[in-house]
Write a protein that holds these residues in place. Structure first.
Motif, mmCIF file in Angstrom:
data_model
loop_
_atom_site.group_PDB
_atom_site.id
_atom_site.type_symbol
_atom_site.label_atom_id
_atom_site.label_comp_id
_atom_site.label_asym_id
_atom_site.label_seq_id
_atom_site.Cartn_x
_atom_site.Cartn_y
_atom_site.Cartn_z
ATOM 1 N N THR A 6 51.122 25.312 59.316
ATOM 2 C CA THR A 6 51.527 23.945 59.621
ATOM 3 C C THR A 6 51.480 23.723 61.124
ATOM 4 O O THR A 6 51.673 24.658 61.918
ATOM 5 N N THR A 7 51.213 22.503 61.517
ATOM 6 C CA THR A 7 51.227 22.119 62.930
ATOM 7 C C THR A 7 52.330 21.117 63.217
ATOM 8 O O THR A 7 52.454 20.655 64.350
ATOM 9 N N LEU A 8 53.108 20.749 62.201
ATOM 10 C CA LEU A 8 54.173 19.770 62.398
ATOM 11 C C LEU A 8 55.308 20.366 63.225
ATOM 12 O O LEU A 8 55.744 21.493 62.983
ATOM 13 N N ASP A 9 55.808 19.582 64.158
ATOM 14 C CA ASP A 9 56.924 19.993 65.003
ATOM 15 C C ASP A 9 58.048 18.975 64.832
ATOM 16 O O ASP A 9 57.903 17.816 65.230
ATOM 17 N N PRO A 10 59.173 19.371 64.246
ATOM 18 C CA PRO A 10 60.276 18.432 64.023
ATOM 19 C C PRO A 10 60.810 17.796 65.305
ATOM 20 O O PRO A 10 61.508 16.786 65.245
ATOM 21 N N ARG A 11 60.482 18.377 66.474
ATOM 22 C CA ARG A 11 60.959 17.819 67.742
ATOM 23 C C ARG A 11 59.987 16.795 68.318
ATOM 24 O O ARG A 11 60.297 16.112 69.304
ATOM 25 N N ASP A 12 58.803 16.702 67.715
ATOM 26 C CA ASP A 12 57.781 15.770 68.188
ATOM 27 C C ASP A 12 58.242 14.338 67.924
ATOM 28 O O ASP A 12 58.638 14.005 66.804
ATOM 29 N N PRO A 13 58.186 13.437 68.927
ATOM 30 C CA PRO A 13 58.591 12.035 68.702
ATOM 31 C C PRO A 13 57.822 11.370 67.566
ATOM 32 O O PRO A 13 58.375 10.549 66.833
ATOM 33 N N ALA A 14 56.540 11.714 67.417
ATOM 34 C CA ALA A 14 55.749 11.135 66.321
ATOM 35 C C ALA A 14 56.283 11.573 64.966
ATOM 36 O O ALA A 14 56.302 10.797 64.004
ATOM 37 N N TYR A 15 56.733 12.831 64.900
ATOM 38 C CA TYR A 15 57.330 13.347 63.658
ATOM 39 C C TYR A 15 58.593 12.555 63.321
ATOM 40 O O TYR A 15 58.787 12.117 62.189
ATOM 41 N N LEU A 16 59.450 12.364 64.316
ATOM 42 C CA LEU A 16 60.709 11.649 64.104
ATOM 43 C C LEU A 16 60.469 10.185 63.761
ATOM 44 O O LEU A 16 61.152 9.608 62.914
ATOM 45 N N GLU A 17 59.470 9.593 64.409
ATOM 46 C CA GLU A 17 59.158 8.193 64.134
ATOM 47 C C GLU A 17 58.656 8.020 62.694
ATOM 48 O O GLU A 17 59.068 7.101 61.980
ATOM 49 N N GLY A 18 57.758 8.920 62.272
ATOM 50 C CA GLY A 18 57.242 8.836 60.899
ATOM 51 C C GLY A 18 58.336 9.044 59.878
ATOM 52 O O GLY A 18 58.391 8.335 58.856
ATOM 53 N N ARG A 19 59.215 9.978 60.145
ATOM 54 C CA ARG A 19 60.337 10.230 59.230
ATOM 55 C C ARG A 19 61.225 9.000 59.122
ATOM 56 O O ARG A 19 61.632 8.601 58.028
ATOM 57 N N GLY A 20 61.525 8.374 60.256
ATOM 58 C CA GLY A 20 62.367 7.173 60.238
ATOM 59 C C GLY A 20 61.722 6.027 59.485
ATOM 60 O O GLY A 20 62.397 5.294 58.744
ATOM 61 N N THR A 21 60.402 5.868 59.652
ATOM 62 C CA THR A 21 59.686 4.803 58.942
ATOM 63 C C THR A 21 59.762 4.997 57.437
ATOM 64 O O THR A 21 60.037 4.058 56.681
#
Length: 467
Positions: A6-21
């Motif tokens: 996996t390349t996903l990083d839970p600290r990445d702002p894009a990760y957090l933004e997608g999760r919130g959406t």
């Protein structure tokens, strides 16, 4: 063994933004589900309970084995239309006496359980799932009915009878219209004393009409069980709970056996990556989407053997297991397929059918641009269309992008078809439901178990695991 990374990083702002959406979309979905669970509203639900009667989901809960899951189908049907959310009927798959069954339960608090176009389509879909997957069908009936829809449930019940798939009907209250014929068409019929009333409407010839010609008069014939079983009833229940007990008793005596292979792995390993990451992936842009990230959070032990990884990068195909069941995956991360990608998909479909392996079509695509449409060569589609049409193994579909219409990798008559939440939802969409991405593994596992109630085409020619 090929373990996905996996390349996903839970600290990445894009990760957090997608999760919130995605969580926002799930909040909107939860509101629709709350509307469906509310039935006809507090007033009618209170009145229904005051009569000693249960709501449809309460009936289903008492029918199913304790603590067993219930895979509800299209719970938010009719959302956005002029009809109540849920389409006045609850459908789904649950376990009764150890047997996976399709359950259809009318909601009498919504306009008396009257049938509308969404109701008819939802019931037809559930009955078709029962038929094609060889799942016994249990109807929990209390409905004001309505006009018989084209291709009504009667046709599906006839198919089930011809295929020797048992059907059970429990009548809880006044039932008319097309639903009134369910007791007579079912193998086992149970009526609740003092409440069940079946009103059938049929034509009678009338002679000596005023105009001198014979005509037709419509007469209603009520069937009301009183002291004992009468009319189409096989058994008479003292109350609703007793009716559900008798229904479970019927299923217990089915002597039912699955025809499909059992899971190859008895105690499969969980994916190596948590399902929370799927929330971010659900809102990912198709251009940067990698289906392997989804598979790493869905397949047993995150184990995926990719098929022809060096050819046709626009299509990801390969093999894995989900809850112990072998599974082939075709994932289209975006765009129209090239000739190489089409050949890759055709070859993979042929191998899946040769090994009797069910297929999951994982779709994630965006809108089609005018340039892409003009550049597409539809001649590449023909071999793939033929290969999909000839495929006889079970097809499952999971749509995780906003516009599946763009992809050319289409399943033919999927056994089950679910989607992740999206910003907008068409209430008439041909879908078995919108699911929380974190529930994907569980939902698909229940689907794979259900499709193996029927024989998998070609399994007789390959070695299958039997405990």
């Amino acid at each position: 063994m090929t373990v996905l990374g996996t390349t996903l990083d839970p600290r990445d702002p894009a990760y957090l933004e997608g999760r919130g959406t995605t969580l926002q979309w799930l909040g909107d979905l939860e509101k629709a589900l709350d509307e469906a669970r509310a039935g006809g509203g507090e007033k009618w639900v209170t009145r229904h309970h005051a009569r000693g009667k249960l709501m449809p989901r309460e009936r289903i809960e008492m029918l199913l084995d304790q603590d067993s899951p219930f895979l509800e189908l299209s719970p938010a049907a009719a959302r956005g239309s002029e009809f109540p959310v849920g389409a006045s009927v609850v459908t789904g798959i649950g376990v009764v006496e150890g047997v996976e069954c399709v359950v259809i339960a009318n909601d009498p608090t919504v306009e008396g359980g009257a049938v509308n176009p969404y109701t008819a389509e939802k019931i037809r879909r559930a009955a078709w799932i029962s038929s094609v997957n060889r799942l016994p069908l249990i109807n929990l009936v209390e409905s004001a009915g309505g006009p018989a829809p084209a291709g009504s449930i009667a046709r599906e019940l006839s198919r089930l009878t011809a295929d020797r798939v048992p059907t059970v009907c429990v009548v809880f209250g006044a039932t008319s219209g097309d639903a009134a014929y369910l007791p007579a068409l079912s193998d086992y019929t149970i009526m609740v004393r003092g409440h069940a009333k079946v009103l059938t409407i049929h034509p009678q010839p009338v002679h000596g009409a005023a105009n001198g010609r014979s005509g037709v008069e419509v007469r209603a014939t009520p069937v009301v069980p009183a002291a004992g079983p009468s009319g189409p009833a096989d058994q008479l229940a003292e109350d609703e709970r007793d009716g559900l007990r008798l229904a479970r008793q019927c299923v217990r005596r089915f002597n039912w056996r699955k025809l499909g292979p059992y899971p190859r792995t008895v105690r499969p390993a969980e994916p190596r990556f948590g399902a929370e990451g799927l929330l971010s992936l659900a809102a990912a842009d198709p251009a940067g989407f990698d289906p392997r990230e989804v598979l790493a959070r869905m397949l047993d032990d995150s184990d995926f053997d990719e098929f022809k990884p060096g050819q046709g990068s626009g299509l990801v195909a390969g093999w894995g297991e989900l809850h112990g069941y072998p599974l082939g995956v075709l994932a289209s991360p975006g765009g129209w397929l090239s000739q190489v990608e089409t050949q890759k998909a055709v070859h993979f479909l042929q191998l899946a059918n040769a090994t009797a392996t069910p297929l999951l079509f994982l779709l994630h695509t965006g809108p089609v641009t005018a340039e892409e449409r003009d550049a597409a060569d539809v001649r590449h589609d023909a071999p793939l269309v033929h290969a999909v049409a000839k495929s006889t193994v079970p097809h499952l579909v999971l749509t995780i992008g906003p516009d599946p219409g763009r992809t050319r990798v289409r399943a033919d008559e999927p056994r089950f078809q679910f989607s992740w939440p999206r910003p907008t939802a068409d209430p008439a969409a041909d879908d078995d439901g919108v699911i929380d991405p974190r529930d994907t593994r569980t939902v698909l596992g229940l689907c794979l178990s259900a499709v193996h109630s029927a024989a998998v085409a070609g399994a007789e020619h390959v070695g299958v695991f039997r405990p």
